[in-house]
Design a protein around this motif. Structure first.
Motif, mmCIF file in Angstrom:
data_model
loop_
_atom_site.group_PDB
_atom_site.id
_atom_site.type_symbol
_atom_site.label_atom_id
_atom_site.label_comp_id
_atom_site.label_asym_id
_atom_site.label_seq_id
_atom_site.Cartn_x
_atom_site.Cartn_y
_atom_site.Cartn_z
ATOM 1 N N ARG A 125 0.846 -1.188 0.000
ATOM 2 C CA ARG A 125 0.000 0.000 0.000
ATOM 3 C C ARG A 125 0.879 1.235 0.000
ATOM 4 O O ARG A 125 2.054 1.164 0.361
ATOM 5 N N PRO A 126 0.324 2.390 -0.370
ATOM 6 C CA PRO A 126 1.150 3.607 -0.351
ATOM 7 C C PRO A 126 1.723 3.905 1.035
ATOM 8 O O PRO A 126 2.850 4.380 1.153
ATOM 9 N N GLU A 127 0.980 3.632 2.076
ATOM 10 C CA GLU A 127 1.491 3.919 3.411
ATOM 11 C C GLU A 127 2.578 2.947 3.867
ATOM 12 O O GLU A 127 3.229 3.168 4.892
ATOM 13 N N ASP A 128 2.788 1.883 3.106
ATOM 14 C CA ASP A 128 3.857 0.935 3.432
ATOM 15 C C ASP A 128 5.162 1.236 2.697
ATOM 16 O O ASP A 128 6.180 0.620 2.983
ATOM 17 N N ARG A 129 5.125 2.162 1.734
ATOM 18 C CA ARG A 129 6.313 2.489 0.961
ATOM 19 C C ARG A 129 6.905 3.812 1.427
ATOM 20 O O ARG A 129 6.195 4.767 1.703
ATOM 21 N N ARG A 130 8.203 3.891 1.485
ATOM 22 C CA ARG A 130 8.879 5.130 1.911
ATOM 23 C C ARG A 130 8.866 6.198 0.816
ATOM 24 O O ARG A 130 8.934 7.381 1.098
ATOM 25 N N ALA A 167 6.389 6.822 -1.281
ATOM 26 C CA ALA A 167 5.024 7.129 -1.694
ATOM 27 C C ALA A 167 4.698 8.601 -1.468
ATOM 28 O O ALA A 167 5.238 9.250 -0.571
ATOM 29 N N GLU A 168 3.803 9.107 -2.308
ATOM 30 C CA GLU A 168 3.310 10.470 -2.179
ATOM 31 C C GLU A 168 1.919 10.442 -1.555
ATOM 32 O O GLU A 168 1.230 9.425 -1.587
ATOM 33 N N VAL A 169 1.491 11.569 -1.033
ATOM 34 C CA VAL A 169 0.205 11.651 -0.346
ATOM 35 C C VAL A 169 -0.947 11.344 -1.306
ATOM 36 O O VAL A 169 -1.905 10.652 -0.948
ATOM 37 N N GLU A 221 -1.206 9.337 -3.647
ATOM 38 C CA GLU A 221 -1.376 7.920 -3.976
ATOM 39 C C GLU A 221 -2.368 7.235 -3.045
ATOM 40 O O GLU A 221 -2.971 6.233 -3.409
ATOM 41 N N GLY A 222 -2.526 7.772 -1.860
ATOM 42 C CA GLY A 222 -3.468 7.193 -0.920
ATOM 43 C C GLY A 222 -4.849 7.793 -1.004
ATOM 44 O O GLY A 222 -5.737 7.430 -0.236
#
Length: 132
Positions: A59-64, A66-68, A70-71
């Motif tokens: 998930r986006p919150e699991d990747r360092r 990631a941008e906001v 994306e969630g």
């Protein structure tokens, strides 16, 4: 899934440490068993999350990286105002009030109201303004 896995792994480690301490201090079998079993359950959930996380993209919150944005998107379905949870609480109150005051008929009334309340809660989205 990494944060969830770490939470349950911490639970497993915590109970693995606390269980022998409890045994040496209390010498009680039931409490020791319950604490140890809680640790085993935490380890099982952590293991399941670790294995299940391999099967899909993070998930986006699991990747360092990631941008906001994306969630962004639909979070989920949140039901509108409903009286059925309050009716459920009333049912549970009636069911447990019967043995508490030694009047079994109150429990029977609670079970009867419970059938009605449960069917109303389950069928809430099949009639009225919020049907789909």
């Amino acid at each position: 899934m990494r944060p969830e896995k770490l939470v349950f792994a911490f639970i497993a480690v915590f109970f693995a440490v606390v269980t022998p301490i409890y045994w040496f201090m209390a010498h009680e079998v039931a409490g020791t068993f319950v604490l140890g079993f809680a640790g085993v359950l935490g380890a099982m959930i952590a293991g399941y999350l670790a294995i299940a996380a391999r099967g899909f993209d993070p998930r986006p919150e699991d990747r360092r990286d990631a941008e906001v944005y994306e969630g962004a998107g639909e979070v989920g379905f949140f039901p509108p105002q409903s009286a059925w949870p309050i009716m459920g609480a009333l049912v549970v109150t009636l069911i447990f009030l019967g043995p508490g005051v030694e009047q079994p008929w109150i429990t029977l009334v609670g079970i009867g109201v419970g059938i009605w309340a449960l069917s109303g809660w389950v069928l809430e989205y099949y009639r009225g303004d919020y049907q789909h």
